[in-house]
Motif scaffolding. Structure first.
Motif, PDB file in Angstrom:
ATOM      1  N   LEU A 181      95.993  18.833   9.966  1.00  0.00           N
ATOM      2  CA  LEU A 181      96.684  19.430  11.097  1.00  0.00           C
ATOM      3  C   LEU A 181      98.144  19.684  10.753  1.00  0.00           C
ATOM      4  CD1 LEU A 181      95.281  17.310  14.080  1.00  0.00           C
ATOM      5  CD2 LEU A 181      94.423  19.472  13.161  1.00  0.00           C
ATOM      6  N   GLU A 182      98.743  20.675  11.411  1.00  0.00           N
ATOM      7  CA  GLU A 182     100.165  20.954  11.226  1.00  0.00           C
ATOM      8  C   GLU A 182     101.015  19.843  11.825  1.00  0.00           C
ATOM      9  OE1 GLU A 182     100.561  24.734  13.192  1.00  0.00           O
ATOM     10  OE2 GLU A 182     100.216  25.841  11.334  1.00  0.00           O
ATOM     11  N   ARG A 183     100.631  19.388  13.024  1.00  0.00           N
ATOM     12  CA  ARG A 183     101.359  18.339  13.734  1.00  0.00           C
ATOM     13  C   ARG A 183     100.379  17.265  14.179  1.00  0.00           C
ATOM     14  NH1 ARG A 183     102.892  22.957  14.988  1.00  0.00           N
ATOM     15  NH2 ARG A 183     101.956  23.364  17.002  1.00  0.00           N
ATOM     16  N   HIS A 184     100.906  16.077  14.368  1.00  0.00           N
ATOM     17  CA  HIS A 184     100.072  14.947  14.767  1.00  0.00           C
ATOM     18  C   HIS A 184     100.506  14.383  16.105  1.00  0.00           C
ATOM     19  CE1 HIS A 184      99.514  15.293  10.406  1.00  0.00           C
ATOM     20  NE2 HIS A 184      98.265  14.990  10.706  1.00  0.00           N
ATOM     21  N   THR A 185     100.868  15.274  17.010  1.00  0.00           N
ATOM     22  CA  THR A 185     101.229  14.820  18.348  1.00  0.00           C
ATOM     23  C   THR A 185      99.963  14.436  19.094  1.00  0.00           C
ATOM     24  OG1 THR A 185     101.049  17.014  19.342  1.00  0.00           O
ATOM     25  CG2 THR A 185     103.197  16.403  18.402  1.00  0.00           C
ATOM     26  N   GLU A 186     100.119  13.633  20.111  1.00  0.00           N
ATOM     27  CA  GLU A 186      98.963  13.210  20.905  1.00  0.00           C
ATOM     28  C   GLU A 186      98.226  14.412  21.479  1.00  0.00           C
ATOM     29  OE1 GLU A 186      98.044  10.446  24.811  1.00  0.00           O
ATOM     30  OE2 GLU A 186      99.873  10.088  23.665  1.00  0.00           O
ATOM     31  N   ASP A 187      98.996  15.411  21.922  1.00  0.00           N
ATOM     32  CA  ASP A 187      98.397  16.603  22.515  1.00  0.00           C
ATOM     33  C   ASP A 187      97.614  17.417  21.492  1.00  0.00           C
ATOM     34  OD1 ASP A 187      98.035  18.528  24.693  1.00  0.00           O
ATOM     35  OD2 ASP A 187      99.371  19.814  23.494  1.00  0.00           O
ATOM     36  N   SER A 188      98.207  17.663  20.311  1.00  0.00           N
ATOM     37  CA  SER A 188      97.521  18.490  19.314  1.00  0.00           C
ATOM     38  C   SER A 188      96.288  17.782  18.751  1.00  0.00           C
ATOM     39  CB  SER A 188      98.470  18.913  18.193  1.00  0.00           C
ATOM     40  OG  SER A 188      98.958  17.800  17.484  1.00  0.00           O
ATOM     41  N   VAL A 189      96.382  16.488  18.527  1.00  0.00           N
ATOM     42  CA  VAL A 189      95.229  15.728  18.033  1.00  0.00           C
ATOM     43  C   VAL A 189      94.130  15.711  19.093  1.00  0.00           C
ATOM     44  CG1 VAL A 189      94.431  13.407  17.418  1.00  0.00           C
ATOM     45  CG2 VAL A 189      96.516  14.328  16.384  1.00  0.00           C
ATOM     46  N   GLY A 190      94.499  15.456  20.336  1.00  0.00           N
ATOM     47  CA  GLY A 190      93.513  15.423  21.420  1.00  0.00           C
ATOM     48  C   GLY A 190      92.812  16.752  21.604  1.00  0.00           C
ATOM     49  N   ARG A 191      93.575  17.846  21.544  1.00  0.00           N
ATOM     50  CA  ARG A 191      92.995  19.186  21.694  1.00  0.00           C
ATOM     51  C   ARG A 191      92.035  19.486  20.538  1.00  0.00           C
ATOM     52  NH1 ARG A 191      97.424  21.523  22.717  1.00  0.00           N
ATOM     53  NH2 ARG A 191      97.972  22.100  20.594  1.00  0.00           N
ATOM     54  N   PHE A 192      92.463  19.156  19.311  1.00  0.00           N
ATOM     55  CA  PHE A 192      91.615  19.396  18.140  1.00  0.00           C
ATOM     56  C   PHE A 192      90.305  18.600  18.249  1.00  0.00           C
ATOM     57  CE2 PHE A 192      90.064  18.239  13.941  1.00  0.00           C
ATOM     58  CZ  PHE A 192      89.908  19.483  13.363  1.00  0.00           C
ATOM     59  N   GLU A 193      90.414  17.306  18.542  1.00  0.00           N
ATOM     60  CA  GLU A 193      89.216  16.464  18.601  1.00  0.00           C
ATOM     61  C   GLU A 193      88.278  16.886  19.733  1.00  0.00           C
ATOM     62  OE1 GLU A 193      90.423  12.341  18.486  1.00  0.00           O
ATOM     63  OE2 GLU A 193      91.191  12.557  16.431  1.00  0.00           O
ATOM     64  N   ALA A 194      88.825  17.316  20.850  1.00  0.00           N
ATOM     65  CA  ALA A 194      87.980  17.809  21.948  1.00  0.00           C
ATOM     66  C   ALA A 194      87.204  19.045  21.506  1.00  0.00           C
ATOM     67  CB  ALA A 194      88.833  18.111  23.175  1.00  0.00           C
ATOM     68  N   GLN A 195      87.848  19.946  20.768  1.00  0.00           N
ATOM     69  CA  GLN A 195      87.178  21.144  20.278  1.00  0.00           C
ATOM     70  C   GLN A 195      86.064  20.805  19.281  1.00  0.00           C
ATOM     71  OE1 GLN A 195      87.495  24.557  20.953  1.00  0.00           O
ATOM     72  NE2 GLN A 195      88.501  23.711  22.759  1.00  0.00           N
ATOM     73  N   MET A 196      86.305  19.818  18.420  1.00  0.00           N
ATOM     74  CA  MET A 196      85.299  19.432  17.432  1.00  0.00           C
ATOM     75  C   MET A 196      83.994  19.021  18.114  1.00  0.00           C
ATOM     76  SD  MET A 196      86.593  19.900  14.436  1.00  0.00           S
ATOM     77  CE  MET A 196      87.281  21.351  15.231  1.00  0.00           C
ATOM     78  N   LYS A 197      84.115  18.349  19.235  1.00  0.00           N
ATOM     79  CA  LYS A 197      82.933  17.870  19.965  1.00  0.00           C
ATOM     80  C   LYS A 197      82.134  19.011  20.581  1.00  0.00           C
ATOM     81  CE  LYS A 197      85.187  13.512  20.995  1.00  0.00           C
ATOM     82  NZ  LYS A 197      85.816  12.685  22.038  1.00  0.00           N
ATOM     83  N   GLU A 198      82.742  20.175  20.743  1.00  0.00           N
ATOM     84  CA  GLU A 198      82.094  21.303  21.404  1.00  0.00           C
ATOM     85  C   GLU A 198      81.455  22.307  20.454  1.00  0.00           C
ATOM     86  OE1 GLU A 198      81.711  21.361  24.700  1.00  0.00           O
ATOM     87  OE2 GLU A 198      82.732  19.404  24.668  1.00  0.00           O
ATOM     88  N   ILE A 199      81.697  22.183  19.165  1.00  0.00           N
ATOM     89  CA  ILE A 199      81.199  23.179  18.207  1.00  0.00           C
ATOM     90  C   ILE A 199      79.873  22.703  17.627  1.00  0.00           C
ATOM     91  CG2 ILE A 199      81.694  24.402  16.054  1.00  0.00           C
ATOM     92  CD1 ILE A 199      84.703  24.054  16.716  1.00  0.00           C
TER      93      ILE A 199
END
Length: 159
Positions: A77-95
């Protein structure tokens, strides 16, 4: 499952037997683990209730199913903020093409196991599924061209 739940040798034998064959009857399971059927069934039900057994599934041949290409994808990831990590991980669960997504230490943040039908399908996956997520710094791809060992059965740790 409670992290402090302790499994005994009989519980582990039951789990390993069910990992090898989740469709075995309780009678066959009881014989294999050297218990009588009623206590064996009680133990299985308790393992289910405690979360040691997450569920039962079928091991399907990916090639016959139509998804013969397995891809290991390392993502940083470019950034490891709580928001960016949370958004990324939520998307992974949907693909749906992503069968597993691991949080990693080392050079990459995540390791994905992806199945697709061919190289064009993988390109479509990257362009239409991964790129729109945003916040991805790098994607590193390795194609699996052979399997040396594959098992779902845990090693025996009873000694």
């Amino acid at each position: 499952m409670p992290k402090n739940l302790k499994l005994d040798a009989a519980d582990r034998k039951i789990l390993r037997a069910l990992q090898r064959n989740g469709r075995m009857t309780n009678l066959d399971l009881a014989q294999e683990v050297n218990l009588s059927p009623s206590p064996c069934l009680r133990r299985v039900r308790q393992l289910e209730l405690n979360g040691a057994i997450h569920g039962y599934s079928v091991d399907v041949d990916a090639q016959i199913y139509g998804l013969p290409v397995t891809v290991m994808v390392r993502i940083s990831l470019e950034r490891h903020t709580e928001d960016s990590v949370g958004r990324f991980e939520a998307q992974m669960k949907e693909i749906p093409e992503i069968l597993e997504c691991f949080v990693m230490s080392g050079l990459s943040d995540y390791l994905l196991r992806v199945v697709v039908s061919d190289l064009e399908d993988y390109e479509r996956f990257v362009r239409e599924r991964l790129h729109p997520i945003g916040g991805i710094g790098s994607i590193d791809t390795s194609f699996v061209y052979g399997v040396v060992k594959r098992t779902h059965v845990f090693p025996d740790i009873t000694g």
